[in-house]
Design a protein around this motif. Structure first.
Motif, PDB file in Angstrom:
ATOM      1  N   ALA A  64       0.903  -1.230   0.092  1.00 24.39           N
ATOM      2  CA  ALA A  64       0.018  -0.046  -0.002  1.00 24.39           C
ATOM      3  C   ALA A  64       0.743   1.312   0.013  1.00 24.39           C
ATOM      4  CB  ALA A  64      -1.001  -0.037   1.341  1.00 24.39           C
ATOM      5  N   ARG A  65       2.096   1.024   0.693  1.00 27.36           N
ATOM      6  CA  ARG A  65       2.753   2.323   0.686  1.00 27.36           C
ATOM      7  C   ARG A  65       3.391   2.571  -0.942  1.00 27.36           C
ATOM      8  NH1 ARG A  65       5.069  -0.914   4.495  1.00 27.36           N
ATOM      9  NH2 ARG A  65       6.722  -1.415   3.235  1.00 27.36           N
ATOM     10  N   ALA A  66       3.736   1.449  -1.523  1.00 29.28           N
ATOM     11  CA  ALA A  66       4.149   1.845  -2.893  1.00 29.28           C
ATOM     12  C   ALA A  66       3.200   2.252  -3.573  1.00 29.28           C
ATOM     13  CB  ALA A  66       4.722   0.440  -3.495  1.00 29.28           C
ATOM     14  N   ALA A  67       1.774   1.696  -3.544  1.00 29.89           N
ATOM     15  CA  ALA A  67       0.729   2.278  -4.410  1.00 29.89           C
ATOM     16  C   ALA A  67       0.401   3.609  -4.041  1.00 29.89           C
ATOM     17  CB  ALA A  67      -0.484   1.285  -3.987  1.00 29.89           C
ATOM     18  N   ASP A  68       0.444   4.332  -2.812  1.00 29.68           N
ATOM     19  CA  ASP A  68       0.370   5.593  -2.454  1.00 29.68           C
ATOM     20  C   ASP A  68       1.415   6.658  -3.197  1.00 29.68           C
ATOM     21  OD1 ASP A  68      -1.994   4.912  -0.965  1.00 29.68           O
ATOM     22  OD2 ASP A  68      -0.982   4.877   1.040  1.00 29.68           O
ATOM     23  N   LEU A  69       2.669   6.166  -2.879  1.00 26.03           N
ATOM     24  CA  LEU A  69       3.786   6.874  -3.575  1.00 26.03           C
ATOM     25  C   LEU A  69       3.516   6.989  -5.139  1.00 26.03           C
ATOM     26  CD1 LEU A  69       6.404   8.070  -3.640  1.00 26.03           C
ATOM     27  CD2 LEU A  69       7.553   5.939  -3.735  1.00 26.03           C
ATOM     28  N   ALA A  70       3.442   5.864  -5.846  1.00 29.47           N
ATOM     29  CA  ALA A  70       3.057   5.909  -7.306  1.00 29.47           C
ATOM     30  C   ALA A  70       1.783   6.668  -7.616  1.00 29.47           C
ATOM     31  CB  ALA A  70       2.941   4.496  -7.817  1.00 29.47           C
ATOM     32  N   TYR A 129      11.215  -7.301  -2.621  1.00 27.90           N
ATOM     33  CA  TYR A 129      12.153  -7.680  -1.673  1.00 27.90           C
ATOM     34  C   TYR A 129      11.837  -7.255  -0.288  1.00 27.90           C
ATOM     35  CZ  TYR A 129      17.047  -8.309   0.460  1.00 27.90           C
ATOM     36  OH  TYR A 129      17.893  -8.636   1.254  1.00 27.90           O
ATOM     37  N   THR A 130      12.142  -8.252   0.652  1.00 29.14           N
ATOM     38  CA  THR A 130      11.569  -7.878   1.909  1.00 29.14           C
ATOM     39  C   THR A 130      11.729  -6.517   2.553  1.00 29.14           C
ATOM     40  OG1 THR A 130      11.738 -10.192   2.471  1.00 29.14           O
ATOM     41  CG2 THR A 130      11.515  -8.777   4.517  1.00 29.14           C
ATOM     42  N   PRO A 131      12.804  -5.831   2.486  1.00 27.23           N
ATOM     43  CA  PRO A 131      12.991  -4.559   3.271  1.00 27.23           C
ATOM     44  C   PRO A 131      11.788  -3.518   2.710  1.00 27.23           C
ATOM     45  CG  PRO A 131      14.988  -5.552   2.526  1.00 27.23           C
ATOM     46  CD  PRO A 131      14.031  -6.164   2.267  1.00 27.23           C
ATOM     47  N   PHE A 132      11.578  -3.694   1.479  1.00 27.35           N
ATOM     48  CA  PHE A 132      10.389  -2.811   0.791  1.00 27.35           C
ATOM     49  C   PHE A 132       9.014  -3.160   1.098  1.00 27.35           C
ATOM     50  CE2 PHE A 132      14.461  -2.483  -2.146  1.00 27.35           C
ATOM     51  CZ  PHE A 132      14.618  -1.184  -1.591  1.00 27.35           C
ATOM     52  N   VAL A 133       8.717  -4.447   1.413  1.00 25.62           N
ATOM     53  CA  VAL A 133       7.400  -4.675   1.466  1.00 25.62           C
ATOM     54  C   VAL A 133       6.886  -5.249   2.956  1.00 25.62           C
ATOM     55  CG1 VAL A 133       7.192  -5.307  -0.889  1.00 25.62           C
ATOM     56  CG2 VAL A 133       7.741  -7.200   0.860  1.00 25.62           C
ATOM     57  N   ALA A 134       8.024  -5.130   3.886  1.00 31.45           N
ATOM     58  CA  ALA A 134       7.686  -5.635   5.303  1.00 31.45           C
ATOM     59  C   ALA A 134       6.667  -4.723   5.851  1.00 31.45           C
ATOM     60  CB  ALA A 134       8.812  -5.735   6.269  1.00 31.45           C
ATOM     61  N   PRO A 135       5.765  -5.450   6.491  1.00 29.82           N
ATOM     62  CA  PRO A 135       4.676  -4.621   7.089  1.00 29.82           C
ATOM     63  C   PRO A 135       4.958  -3.563   8.107  1.00 29.82           C
ATOM     64  CG  PRO A 135       3.952  -6.948   7.131  1.00 29.82           C
ATOM     65  CD  PRO A 135       5.257  -6.728   6.852  1.00 29.82           C
ATOM     66  N   ASP A 136       5.968  -3.729   8.736  1.00 31.80           N
ATOM     67  CA  ASP A 136       6.479  -2.997   9.899  1.00 31.80           C
ATOM     68  C   ASP A 136       7.427  -1.894   9.347  1.00 31.80           C
ATOM     69  OD1 ASP A 136       8.591  -4.647   9.557  1.00 31.80           O
ATOM     70  OD2 ASP A 136       8.990  -4.949  11.420  1.00 31.80           O
ATOM     71  N   SER A 137       7.806  -1.749   7.965  1.00 24.88           N
ATOM     72  CA  SER A 137       8.662  -1.144   7.364  1.00 24.88           C
ATOM     73  C   SER A 137       8.088   0.124   6.768  1.00 24.88           C
ATOM     74  CB  SER A 137       9.449  -1.608   6.099  1.00 24.88           C
ATOM     75  OG  SER A 137      10.311  -0.752   5.305  1.00 24.88           O
ATOM     76  N   ASP A 138       8.845   1.230   6.495  1.00 28.45           N
ATOM     77  CA  ASP A 138       8.398   2.444   6.194  1.00 28.45           C
ATOM     78  C   ASP A 138       8.656   2.628   4.746  1.00 28.45           C
ATOM     79  OD1 ASP A 138      10.967   3.193   6.824  1.00 28.45           O
ATOM     80  OD2 ASP A 138       9.966   4.884   7.981  1.00 28.45           O
ATOM     81  N   ARG A 139       9.489   1.790   4.189  1.00 32.39           N
ATOM     82  CA  ARG A 139      10.427   1.810   2.840  1.00 32.39           C
ATOM     83  C   ARG A 139       9.192   1.423   1.769  1.00 32.39           C
ATOM     84  NH1 ARG A 139      16.146  -1.105   3.859  1.00 32.39           N
ATOM     85  NH2 ARG A 139      16.316  -0.033   5.928  1.00 32.39           N
ATOM     86  N   ALA A 140       9.704   1.834   0.625  1.00 40.15           N
ATOM     87  CA  ALA A 140       8.764   1.786  -0.654  1.00 40.15           C
ATOM     88  C   ALA A 140       9.458   1.379  -1.926  1.00 40.15           C
ATOM     89  CB  ALA A 140       7.879   2.836  -0.980  1.00 40.15           C
ATOM     90  N   ALA A 141       9.232   0.550  -2.846  1.00 38.39           N
ATOM     91  CA  ALA A 141       9.736   0.290  -4.106  1.00 38.39           C
ATOM     92  C   ALA A 141       8.697   0.231  -5.302  1.00 38.39           C
ATOM     93  CB  ALA A 141      10.535  -0.900  -3.798  1.00 38.39           C
TER      94      ALA A 141
END
Length: 328
Positions: free
Chosen positions: A165-171, A195-207
């Motif tokens: 969802a973070r990536a979708a919002d960014l895009a 890759y896990t660092p970008f999609v983990a639920p507790d992460s704030d990263r996005a790809a």
């Protein structure tokens, strides 16, 4: 896209070829990198996110290399955080030949199907796995990643965001391209954006991954550059008035989010669409016949079915098409 090329024209040797309308840049000044081979990373004094723009995950998708080459030569620098420009599969790119432009997608295997821990930490060896293992620690320090890709088969540009969802919002906030597709990826392996660092639920990263248009076209370079500029401006990673970046469009179409409802993987060598569909085409009615996979019929699962990147010549195990519905 990973399928063999369509018949565009034939040379004297009978080898199928496609026209390459952009020049592959000379990356020799940049192959050494300043962080890793092929990786350039620049820090600003002000704090901010680490943003990475990645080209050449597939060695024959040279439009992204054109963009990063121009930015590096022009001296693009961040005003906050860190900006990294990554040439991923530099070995495959080194084999790019405009007379046979599909041959250098990879050397041993697809670099964009390797991004799960089991594969990265396992015992298998290949040129691409070696490169993925070198890049892995670097990508684990990235907050926002944009992966630049292009397409073999005719399709409207789109952004792929996986199930984040973070990536979708960014895009959606970028608006370039306006079509954003949430999908499950490929049965044949995990992409960098998954890759896990970008999609983990507790992460704030996005790809996010932009499929900017047809391989080897100037319009595809322009879409990639506009997408990259929009990302850097949105994140305030650069001066929004920096003349190195292409100007922001005065007006953009309303972005749309589509969710993949079925990923169709070819199972037989005889997989064939009933006609040459174009990516971005919408099939109005449910249960419309789209393709035959041997004796198995592939039909639209719902009304207003969006066809995402249909591959008109597909090998068993490859993604043939993703079927999606619009959300909202």
């Amino acid at each position: 896209m990973g399928s063999p090329p369509p018949t565009a024209r034939s040379g004297g040797s009978g080898i199928l070829r496609l026209d390459v309308r952009i020049a592959a840049p000379d990356l020799r000044p940049f192959l050494g990198g300043n962080a890793l081979p092929g990786v350039w990373s620049f820090a600003a004094a002000a704090p901010g996110p680490h943003v990475a723009v990645v080209a050449l995950v597939h060695g024959n998708e040279i439009a992204g290399a054109v963009v990063l080459d121009r930015w590096l030569r022009a001296g693009l620098r961040p005003v906050r955080g860190r900006l990294s420009l990554v040439f991923a599969n530099i070995d495959a790119y080194g084999r790019f030949d405009p007379e046979d432009p599909t041959a250098s997608r990879f050397i041993d295997e697809d670099l964009n199907r390797l991004w799960d821990e089991e594969t990265l930490e396992g015992g298998r060896r290949s040129c691409e796995l070696r490169r993925a293992r070198v890049l892995r620690p670097f990508f684990e320090g990235v907050d926002v990643l944009l992966d630049l890709h292009s397409m073999l088969w005719p399709s409207d540009p789109l952004m792929l965001v996986g199930r984040s969802a973070r990536a979708a919002d960014l895009a959606l906030s970028l608006g370039i391209p306006p079509l954003v597709v949430a999908d499950e990826g490929h049965a044949s392996g995990q992409r960098l954006i998954d890759y896990t660092p970008f999609v983990a639920p507790d992460s704030d990263r996005a790809a996010i991954l932009v499929e900017a248009g047809s391989h080897w076209e100037a319009a595809t370079v322009a879409t990639m550059e506009a997408t990259g500029a929009a990302l850097l401006r949105t994140l305030r990673a650069v001066d929004p008035a920096d003349p190195i970046l292409v100007p922001a469009p005065a007006e953009l179409p309303m972005p749309q989010l589509a969710e993949v409802t079925r990923t169709v993987t070819a199972h037989s060598p005889g997989f064939a669409f009933v006609r040459p569909f174009r990516g971005g085409e919408v099939v109005p009615r449910r249960n419309t016949l789209l393709a035959l996979d041997g004796e198995v019929e592939i039909r639209s699962p719902h009304d207003d079915c969006l066809l995402v990147m249909p591959s008109l010549r597909t090998m068993p195990g490859q993604t043939a098409v993703r079927l999606a519905r619009f959300i909202g």
